[in-house]
Design a protein around this motif. Sequence first.
Motif, PDB file in Angstrom:
ATOM      1  N   ASP A 287      11.418 -10.421 -10.781  1.00  0.00           N
ATOM      2  CA  ASP A 287      10.653  -9.773  -9.717  1.00  0.00           C
ATOM      3  C   ASP A 287      11.421  -9.888  -8.399  1.00  0.00           C
ATOM      4  O   ASP A 287      11.441 -10.937  -7.758  1.00  0.00           O
ATOM      5  CB  ASP A 287       9.283 -10.437  -9.589  1.00  0.00           C
ATOM      6  N   MET A 288      12.024  -8.809  -7.965  1.00  0.00           N
ATOM      7  CA  MET A 288      12.877  -8.818  -6.782  1.00  0.00           C
ATOM      8  C   MET A 288      12.135  -8.505  -5.492  1.00  0.00           C
ATOM      9  O   MET A 288      12.673  -8.693  -4.404  1.00  0.00           O
ATOM     10  CB  MET A 288      14.010  -7.796  -6.958  1.00  0.00           C
ATOM     11  N   VAL A 289      10.900  -8.036  -5.595  1.00  0.00           N
ATOM     12  CA  VAL A 289      10.144  -7.625  -4.409  1.00  0.00           C
ATOM     13  C   VAL A 289       8.907  -8.489  -4.206  1.00  0.00           C
ATOM     14  O   VAL A 289       8.569  -8.858  -3.071  1.00  0.00           O
ATOM     15  CB  VAL A 289       9.737  -6.142  -4.504  1.00  0.00           C
ATOM     16  N   GLY A 290       8.233  -8.841  -5.295  1.00  0.00           N
ATOM     17  CA  GLY A 290       7.008  -9.619  -5.195  1.00  0.00           C
ATOM     18  C   GLY A 290       5.870  -8.955  -5.928  1.00  0.00           C
ATOM     19  O   GLY A 290       5.787  -7.715  -5.982  1.00  0.00           O
ATOM     20  N   LEU A 291       4.975  -9.750  -6.498  1.00  0.00           N
ATOM     21  CA  LEU A 291       3.810  -9.196  -7.169  1.00  0.00           C
ATOM     22  C   LEU A 291       2.998  -8.345  -6.200  1.00  0.00           C
ATOM     23  O   LEU A 291       2.775  -8.756  -5.052  1.00  0.00           O
ATOM     24  CB  LEU A 291       2.923 -10.310  -7.716  1.00  0.00           C
ATOM     25  N   PRO A 292       2.545  -7.163  -6.638  1.00  0.00           N
ATOM     26  CA  PRO A 292       1.762  -6.310  -5.740  1.00  0.00           C
ATOM     27  C   PRO A 292       0.556  -7.032  -5.147  1.00  0.00           C
ATOM     28  O   PRO A 292       0.253  -6.873  -3.954  1.00  0.00           O
ATOM     29  CB  PRO A 292       1.333  -5.145  -6.641  1.00  0.00           C
ATOM     30  N   GLU A 293      -0.142  -7.854  -5.955  1.00  0.00           N
ATOM     31  CA  GLU A 293      -1.328  -8.525  -5.451  1.00  0.00           C
ATOM     32  C   GLU A 293      -0.972  -9.583  -4.393  1.00  0.00           C
ATOM     33  O   GLU A 293      -1.754  -9.808  -3.455  1.00  0.00           O
ATOM     34  CB  GLU A 293      -2.136  -9.146  -6.596  1.00  0.00           C
ATOM     35  N   LEU A 294       0.184 -10.212  -4.523  1.00  0.00           N
ATOM     36  CA  LEU A 294       0.590 -11.188  -3.513  1.00  0.00           C
ATOM     37  C   LEU A 294       1.014 -10.495  -2.228  1.00  0.00           C
ATOM     38  O   LEU A 294       0.624 -10.910  -1.129  1.00  0.00           O
ATOM     39  CB  LEU A 294       1.736 -12.064  -4.036  1.00  0.00           C
ATOM     40  N   ARG A 295       1.767  -9.426  -2.339  1.00  0.00           N
ATOM     41  CA  ARG A 295       2.165  -8.687  -1.133  1.00  0.00           C
ATOM     42  C   ARG A 295       0.946  -8.101  -0.430  1.00  0.00           C
ATOM     43  O   ARG A 295       0.883  -8.051   0.804  1.00  0.00           O
ATOM     44  CB  ARG A 295       3.165  -7.591  -1.492  1.00  0.00           C
ATOM     45  N   GLU A 296      -0.037  -7.726  -1.208  1.00  0.00           N
ATOM     46  CA  GLU A 296      -1.259  -7.185  -0.612  1.00  0.00           C
ATOM     47  C   GLU A 296      -2.014  -8.241   0.177  1.00  0.00           C
ATOM     48  O   GLU A 296      -2.477  -7.984   1.299  1.00  0.00           O
ATOM     49  CB  GLU A 296      -2.161  -6.604  -1.707  1.00  0.00           C
ATOM     50  N   VAL A 297      -2.135  -9.453  -0.375  1.00  0.00           N
ATOM     51  CA  VAL A 297      -2.897 -10.488   0.330  1.00  0.00           C
ATOM     52  C   VAL A 297      -2.125 -10.991   1.549  1.00  0.00           C
ATOM     53  O   VAL A 297      -2.724 -11.307   2.588  1.00  0.00           O
ATOM     54  CB  VAL A 297      -3.271 -11.644  -0.631  1.00  0.00           C
ATOM     55  N   ILE A 298      -0.802 -11.054   1.477  1.00  0.00           N
ATOM     56  CA  ILE A 298      -0.009 -11.442   2.652  1.00  0.00           C
ATOM     57  C   ILE A 298      -0.182 -10.400   3.751  1.00  0.00           C
ATOM     58  O   ILE A 298      -0.409 -10.733   4.927  1.00  0.00           O
ATOM     59  CB  ILE A 298       1.482 -11.602   2.280  1.00  0.00           C
ATOM     60  N   ALA A 299      -0.076  -9.120   3.375  1.00  0.00           N
ATOM     61  CA  ALA A 299      -0.240  -8.042   4.358  1.00  0.00           C
ATOM     62  C   ALA A 299      -1.635  -8.066   4.973  1.00  0.00           C
ATOM     63  O   ALA A 299      -1.797  -7.865   6.189  1.00  0.00           O
ATOM     64  CB  ALA A 299       0.029  -6.694   3.691  1.00  0.00           C
TER      65      ALA A 299
ATOM     66  N   MET B 290       8.382  -8.539   1.475  1.00  0.00           N
ATOM     67  CA  MET B 290       9.185  -8.943   0.326  1.00  0.00           C
ATOM     68  C   MET B 290       8.960 -10.431   0.101  1.00  0.00           C
ATOM     69  O   MET B 290       9.096 -11.231   1.025  1.00  0.00           O
ATOM     70  CB  MET B 290      10.679  -8.687   0.536  1.00  0.00           C
ATOM     71  N   VAL B 291       8.624 -10.817  -1.117  1.00  0.00           N
ATOM     72  CA  VAL B 291       8.386 -12.217  -1.457  1.00  0.00           C
ATOM     73  C   VAL B 291       9.710 -12.868  -1.840  1.00  0.00           C
ATOM     74  O   VAL B 291      10.518 -12.302  -2.574  1.00  0.00           O
ATOM     75  CB  VAL B 291       7.377 -12.329  -2.613  1.00  0.00           C
ATOM     76  N   THR B 292       9.922 -14.079  -1.328  1.00  0.00           N
ATOM     77  CA  THR B 292      11.187 -14.791  -1.521  1.00  0.00           C
ATOM     78  C   THR B 292      10.941 -16.198  -2.054  1.00  0.00           C
ATOM     79  O   THR B 292       9.796 -16.633  -2.194  1.00  0.00           O
ATOM     80  CB  THR B 292      11.964 -14.886  -0.196  1.00  0.00           C
ATOM     81  N   ILE B 293      12.039 -16.909  -2.316  1.00  0.00           N
ATOM     82  CA  ILE B 293      11.937 -18.274  -2.828  1.00  0.00           C
ATOM     83  C   ILE B 293      11.970 -19.228  -1.640  1.00  0.00           C
ATOM     84  O   ILE B 293      12.899 -20.001  -1.436  1.00  0.00           O
ATOM     85  CB  ILE B 293      13.080 -18.564  -3.818  1.00  0.00           C
ATOM     86  N   GLY B 294      10.952 -19.157  -0.794  1.00  0.00           N
ATOM     87  CA  GLY B 294      10.881 -19.962   0.408  1.00  0.00           C
ATOM     88  C   GLY B 294      11.481 -19.250   1.613  1.00  0.00           C
ATOM     89  O   GLY B 294      12.168 -18.230   1.490  1.00  0.00           O
ATOM     90  N   ALA B 295      11.225 -19.797   2.799  1.00  0.00           N
ATOM     91  CA  ALA B 295      11.696 -19.183   4.036  1.00  0.00           C
ATOM     92  C   ALA B 295      13.200 -19.333   4.216  1.00  0.00           C
ATOM     93  O   ALA B 295      13.854 -18.464   4.802  1.00  0.00           O
ATOM     94  CB  ALA B 295      10.960 -19.786   5.231  1.00  0.00           C
TER      95      ALA B 295
ATOM     96  N   GLY C  54      15.268 -12.806  -8.357  1.00  0.00           N
ATOM     97  CA  GLY C  54      13.831 -12.657  -8.193  1.00  0.00           C
ATOM     98  C   GLY C  54      13.082 -13.957  -8.010  1.00  0.00           C
ATOM     99  O   GLY C  54      13.600 -15.048  -8.257  1.00  0.00           O
ATOM    100  N   THR C  55      11.834 -13.825  -7.577  1.00  0.00           N
ATOM    101  CA  THR C  55      10.958 -14.969  -7.307  1.00  0.00           C
ATOM    102  C   THR C  55      10.110 -15.267  -8.539  1.00  0.00           C
ATOM    103  O   THR C  55       9.528 -14.352  -9.131  1.00  0.00           O
ATOM    104  CB  THR C  55      10.038 -14.648  -6.109  1.00  0.00           C
ATOM    105  N   PRO C  56      10.010 -16.533  -8.957  1.00  0.00           N
ATOM    106  CA  PRO C  56       9.241 -16.875 -10.161  1.00  0.00           C
ATOM    107  C   PRO C  56       7.797 -16.378 -10.089  1.00  0.00           C
ATOM    108  O   PRO C  56       7.131 -16.509  -9.057  1.00  0.00           O
ATOM    109  CB  PRO C  56       9.307 -18.407 -10.187  1.00  0.00           C
TER     110      PRO C  56
END
Length: 469
Positions: A138-150, A166-171, A336-338
């Motif tokens: 997953d190179m971008v992030g789960l849709p549900e996670l990106r939605e809740v962050i947004a 974009m979801v990453t492996i930490g800041a 990608g992010t786990p």
Amino acid sequence: MTPLITARKLARDLGEWRAGAPAYLDLANRIRVLLLDGRLGSGARLPAERELSQALGVSRTTIAAAYSQLRENGYLNSVRGSGSTVVLPGGRRGSSAAASDAALDFTKATCPAYPGLGAVYRQAAELMPGYLGNHGFDMVGLPELREVIAQNYSDSGLSTSPDQIMVTIGAQHALSLLTQTLYSPGERILVEQPTYPHALDTFAAAGARMLALPVTAEEGWNLAEAQLLIRRAAPSLAFLMPDFHNPTGLSMTEDERARLARLAQREGTILVADETTAGLDIDRGPLPALASYSSSVVTLGSLGKLVWGGLRIGWIRGSRELLARVLRGRPALDLGTPLFEQLVATLLLREPDLLTTNRTRDLRRGRDHLAALLRTRFPDWSVDLPNGGMTFWINTRTLSTSALALAARAEGLAIVPGPRFGLDGAFERFLRLPFSYGNDELSAGVDILRSAADRVGGVPLRVPLQAVI
């Protein structure tokens, strides 16, 4: 290949290394500090004696004696014809390994895991089978996670859509991705002075020339200097922590945010705002995000401070065009992010108020307890009370915090001296202390700190106060 540290760079990193002992001992101790706190990597090759003696303006005999002292203490290996390399005794690598010997490790500004985290992990494990049909990269992030962050950004007043995340492996990973995307060799990067040490490490690894934007308790962010540097040097990007800045705990005012955002947008400098500490508000109250003043501001976030350092989930908030550029270069760094960690983060971020309430309570307790201890045990130190974040940025006035760090480590307390947070050896008389630990640990740490300070208290800095940043 063993990395060679040039004499010029080592001299710059050493800063004001003289502390009143024989010169060779002061030099050996300062090199040891650089190794223990990570500014010198284990395995790095030191410059030849003649080169370093010229760079420091001391005799070659002094350098030889310092190297000999390091060898005797197990911090230097020398092979004829191959030079001398620094090592951590026992073969450990990195500052974390060095700190692990200490009974108390105050080198990290971290909190214990959020109390409900175990239950959230179990809940995520129940959901995980539904995702096993996915390829997992997953190179971008789960849709549900990106939605809740947004949605969390939008709820705070900064309108955001999931495709701006974009979801990453930490800041830290997010910053590496952005540096790879936005920085080109030969350009400059503006950083706060002091700033987060691992940001300095990232930019140094890229070969960037860094420009210092002063941040002080008395004046905040020096925007006159920022304007001068941005207009004259045209840095490609500027790295900032506008909320509960690490290490000072300061926050930009609304006026500072607006002025800096306008300046950077006008001159073409991209502002990268690290918001990993933005949720650590103890008693300040909300302020507009830096990105609300300019669409060109890029934001970094993570759950490392708010939830747990072991939950390696971060994100980038930026324009769709920028994220597309980041995505094209991302496979060079990771694939990608786990997914499991993303599920945990999704569940946690659906109730952000629970996270902040829990963290705020503990941080207020730790801040007030440590402040009372410091005012009693160190009445001569300048200790400003931050209204958020995790750390005190203490002005010891005349005490060498590098010497203090060595003395404290000998008694079982690992701390980071001030120069780790600055450029060119600055902040020798400053100390960052986290207040995110339990009261008993904080009390024990201050006891050791008092004992260590008594041991080195008769060895003040040998430079005039006005010459120290």
